[in-house]
Design a protein around this motif. Sequence first.
Motif, PDB file in Angstrom:
ATOM      1  N   LYS A  21      61.717  82.996  56.209  1.00 25.38           N
ATOM      2  CA  LYS A  21      63.065  82.979  55.602  1.00 25.38           C
ATOM      3  C   LYS A  21      63.507  81.528  55.474  1.00 25.38           C
ATOM      4  CE  LYS A  21      66.803  83.680  57.997  1.00 25.38           C
ATOM      5  NZ  LYS A  21      67.818  84.226  58.885  1.00 25.38           N
ATOM      6  N   THR A  22      64.178  81.209  54.363  1.00 24.96           N
ATOM      7  CA  THR A  22      64.666  79.831  54.210  1.00 24.96           C
ATOM      8  C   THR A  22      65.809  79.586  55.204  1.00 24.96           C
ATOM      9  OG1 THR A  22      66.092  80.631  52.432  1.00 24.96           O
ATOM     10  CG2 THR A  22      64.054  79.587  51.768  1.00 24.96           C
TER      11      THR A  22
ATOM     12  N   LYS B 145      69.637  79.567  50.830  1.00 23.84           N
ATOM     13  CA  LYS B 145      69.436  79.797  52.272  1.00 23.84           C
ATOM     14  C   LYS B 145      69.295  81.310  52.529  1.00 23.84           C
ATOM     15  CE  LYS B 145      71.917  78.656  56.572  1.00 23.84           C
ATOM     16  NZ  LYS B 145      72.303  79.858  57.250  1.00 23.84           N
ATOM     17  N   ASP B 146      68.584  81.660  53.572  1.00 21.46           N
ATOM     18  CA  ASP B 146      68.429  83.055  54.017  1.00 21.46           C
ATOM     19  C   ASP B 146      67.653  83.944  53.037  1.00 21.46           C
ATOM     20  OD1 ASP B 146      69.729  82.575  56.379  1.00 21.46           O
ATOM     21  OD2 ASP B 146      71.710  83.146  55.593  1.00 21.46           O
ATOM     22  N   THR B 147      66.758  83.350  52.242  1.00 23.49           N
ATOM     23  CA  THR B 147      65.942  84.162  51.323  1.00 23.49           C
ATOM     24  C   THR B 147      64.562  84.414  51.946  1.00 23.49           C
ATOM     25  OG1 THR B 147      67.026  83.085  49.462  1.00 23.49           O
ATOM     26  CG2 THR B 147      64.982  84.273  48.977  1.00 23.49           C
TER      27      THR B 147
ATOM     28  N   ARG C  76      65.466  93.589  49.034  1.00 22.66           N
ATOM     29  CA  ARG C  76      66.053  92.248  48.941  1.00 22.66           C
ATOM     30  C   ARG C  76      65.073  91.402  48.133  1.00 22.66           C
ATOM     31  NH1 ARG C  76      65.946  90.834  55.258  1.00 22.66           N
ATOM     32  NH2 ARG C  76      65.302  92.953  55.674  1.00 22.66           N
ATOM     33  N   PRO C  77      65.501  90.241  47.640  1.00 22.00           N
ATOM     34  CA  PRO C  77      64.525  89.423  46.905  1.00 22.00           C
ATOM     35  C   PRO C  77      63.523  88.788  47.864  1.00 22.00           C
ATOM     36  CG  PRO C  77      66.643  88.290  47.078  1.00 22.00           C
ATOM     37  CD  PRO C  77      66.850  89.649  47.656  1.00 22.00           C
ATOM     38  N   ALA C  78      62.246  88.811  47.494  1.00 22.90           N
ATOM     39  CA  ALA C  78      61.223  88.134  48.297  1.00 22.90           C
ATOM     40  C   ALA C  78      60.487  87.170  47.378  1.00 22.90           C
ATOM     41  CB  ALA C  78      60.252  89.150  48.882  1.00 22.90           C
ATOM     42  N   ILE C  79      60.496  85.886  47.736  1.00 23.76           N
ATOM     43  CA  ILE C  79      59.778  84.894  46.943  1.00 23.76           C
ATOM     44  C   ILE C  79      58.321  84.931  47.393  1.00 23.76           C
ATOM     45  CG2 ILE C  79      59.705  82.431  46.277  1.00 23.76           C
ATOM     46  CD1 ILE C  79      62.451  83.905  45.789  1.00 23.76           C
ATOM     47  N   VAL C  80      57.407  85.106  46.437  1.00 28.47           N
ATOM     48  CA  VAL C  80      55.986  85.171  46.800  1.00 28.47           C
ATOM     49  C   VAL C  80      55.305  83.873  46.380  1.00 28.47           C
ATOM     50  CG1 VAL C  80      53.837  86.470  46.544  1.00 28.47           C
ATOM     51  CG2 VAL C  80      56.026  87.664  46.437  1.00 28.47           C
ATOM     52  N   VAL C  81      54.606  83.239  47.344  1.00 24.20           N
ATOM     53  CA  VAL C  81      53.905  81.978  47.062  1.00 24.20           C
ATOM     54  C   VAL C  81      52.407  82.236  47.143  1.00 24.20           C
ATOM     55  CG1 VAL C  81      53.535  79.600  47.829  1.00 24.20           C
ATOM     56  CG2 VAL C  81      55.791  80.648  48.076  1.00 24.20           C
ATOM     57  N   ASN C  82      51.713  81.948  46.043  1.00 17.75           N
ATOM     58  CA  ASN C  82      50.275  82.248  45.973  1.00 17.75           C
ATOM     59  C   ASN C  82      49.407  81.001  45.938  1.00 17.75           C
ATOM     60  OD1 ASN C  82      49.930  85.275  45.502  1.00 17.75           O
ATOM     61  ND2 ASN C  82      51.544  84.745  44.071  1.00 17.75           N
ATOM     62  N   ASN C  83      50.016  79.827  46.073  1.00 16.32           N
ATOM     63  CA  ASN C  83      49.259  78.620  45.804  1.00 16.32           C
ATOM     64  C   ASN C  83      49.369  77.600  46.938  1.00 16.32           C
ATOM     65  OD1 ASN C  83      49.892  75.667  44.723  1.00 16.32           O
ATOM     66  ND2 ASN C  83      48.209  76.511  43.529  1.00 16.32           N
ATOM     67  N   TRP C  84      48.247  76.983  47.270  1.00 12.41           N
ATOM     68  CA  TRP C  84      48.164  76.078  48.411  1.00 12.41           C
ATOM     69  C   TRP C  84      49.093  74.868  48.307  1.00 12.41           C
ATOM     70  CZ3 TRP C  84      47.794  74.692  53.045  1.00 12.41           C
ATOM     71  CH2 TRP C  84      47.490  73.378  53.401  1.00 12.41           C
ATOM     72  N   GLU C  85      49.164  74.223  47.124  1.00 10.89           N
ATOM     73  CA  GLU C  85      50.011  73.020  46.990  1.00 10.89           C
ATOM     74  C   GLU C  85      51.467  73.360  47.313  1.00 10.89           C
ATOM     75  OE1 GLU C  85      49.254  69.875  46.493  1.00 10.89           O
ATOM     76  OE2 GLU C  85      47.141  70.433  46.542  1.00 10.89           O
ATOM     77  N   VAL C  86      51.917  74.515  46.800  1.00  8.63           N
ATOM     78  CA  VAL C  86      53.305  74.924  47.032  1.00  8.63           C
ATOM     79  C   VAL C  86      53.505  75.244  48.520  1.00  8.63           C
ATOM     80  CG1 VAL C  86      55.129  76.518  46.331  1.00  8.63           C
ATOM     81  CG2 VAL C  86      53.365  75.890  44.687  1.00  8.63           C
TER      82      VAL C  86
END
Length: 502
Positions: free
Chosen positions: A378-379, A392-394, A81-91
């Motif tokens: 998950k969103t 939603k649901d990502t 499934r798609p997974a959004i990866v966040v690598n940054n503190w501000e985000v």
Amino acid sequence: MLTQALSKILTDVGWITTIFVGLLTYLLVRHFLKIRKYPPGPFPLPVLGNLLEFNGKQPPFIKMRDWQKKYGPVFTMWVGRPAIVVNNWEVTRDALIVKRNEVIGRNKTVLAEVIKQGYEDIVFADYSQEWEVLRKMAHSAVRKYAVSEKLAKLVTDVVDNTVHKMLQEKEPFDPTSHLYVILYNIIASSAFGKRYKEEDEEYQDLKEQSELFLNEFGNGLPSDFIPLLRIFYVNREQKLVKSVKKFLAILTTKIDEHKKTYQPDIIRDFTDALLLARQEAKEEGKNSLQYLSDGNLAQVISDLFAAGTDTTQMTLRWMVLLLANSPEVQQKMYEEIENVIGNRPPVQDDKPQCPYISAVIMETLRFGTVVPLGIDHKTTCDTEIGGHKIPKDTMVLFNLWAHHRDKTYWKDPDVFNPDRFLTENKTLTNERTSSYVPFGQGRRMCLGEKLALADTFLIIVRLLQQCKFSLPGGAGSACLDPQPLGLVSVPVPYKIEVTSRK
Ligand code: HEM
């Protein structure tokens, strides 16, 4: 005649080819349209997504940090499934603190469903009222225990026993099993008042289930990445079901024993605290009572075991390695112990007087980041993350390891340096500095933080009062890279020598 038959076959083949090419084009266009809905990232193959890129040569969280260089701080990776990866503190701050409730769901997985056995827990529960009730109740029980005098006494007792065993080792040894006994005893005792010896059958049973879980299922079930694979892994899933049931049966027995001896004015452990919360909900006619069945209580205690033992044990594994590798840091800690505590058993109130030890703990949590990808979120609604629209649901993964190695926030992030957490006056800096997230952030943040910090302080002080750690290869000889496999960050297996300070 022959020419006619040949021409028909060729016409048919033409049709078949046309249908095949048409279908392929349709699937490819659908694939591209699907990908375009999410932030750009490494190109995913149909079905397999980016799974083949995780080939065991590099830990997944480091691979994801490297992708950031090409695709920016927020990108999409496809793992079934798609997974959004966040690598940054501000985000991360915007998603988990500013937006508060928009990215705090949990994803439905086969693994979580097997573990839950029909009852909701905390770790795997989606955002719901049930999760809120269970989390609030467990959080309050854990926080109370973290500051109780009982914990300090328990740690001294358990660590002294282990030191005795460590000092009997004749050759350099791997400290993992010794640290495991310490942590398992602390959590078992806090959870249901039980003290174990390493040879106890029940201890072996619990340990076996935990190890099986971490080693075989710690990276998830293959069917959670490619659902079609489920038919090939029936036996593996059955093995997990058997193990989970065995573990929960032990916990249910403990709850039953507690119900027989429970007194509301004497709270002995977490199980008593949970029984008290249930009794209060019943007396006050609270809506929450419906979420406090025996099945739920067993799940909550199971969560405390699963989330509390391995994480703290792995943090201590990093710390012992880092101290053996940096004798000057170990010596400074020992001097602080001598000045503030001496030989008496440490207590919680000693911590504010020991800024250097606190700085070492904080730096170990940064450097090791034992839960490098947190637990997947998950969103809960259509939202925006880092300027990208996310439905939603990502699934969303916060790469905590990348946050801790981000050069924008940390000077020489790959160097172990406890002084970074001290001011010029040698007092501790503000603990909530930016991009410091070993326990996650926001409403899903670790509820055991206070207990983990208390445990780590008491354990390391009691160990250093009695022992000195060194490496057979000498100072600076350690490999400080995390093991390449898996979703947790643990040091490559190592051996240490332990000498008595007496
Ligand atoms: C050094 C030790 C520990 C570390 C580094 C750690 C780290 C984490 C992290 C990163 C998360 C995920 C947060 C998220 O989803 O965003 C988490 C969740 C959690 N932790 Fe810990 N943890 C530690 C110890 C403990 C202990 C001692 C307990 C309890 C006895 C505990 C109980 C939990 C629970 C129940 C959750 C799930 C919270 C929820 O989903 O609402 N942890 N932890």
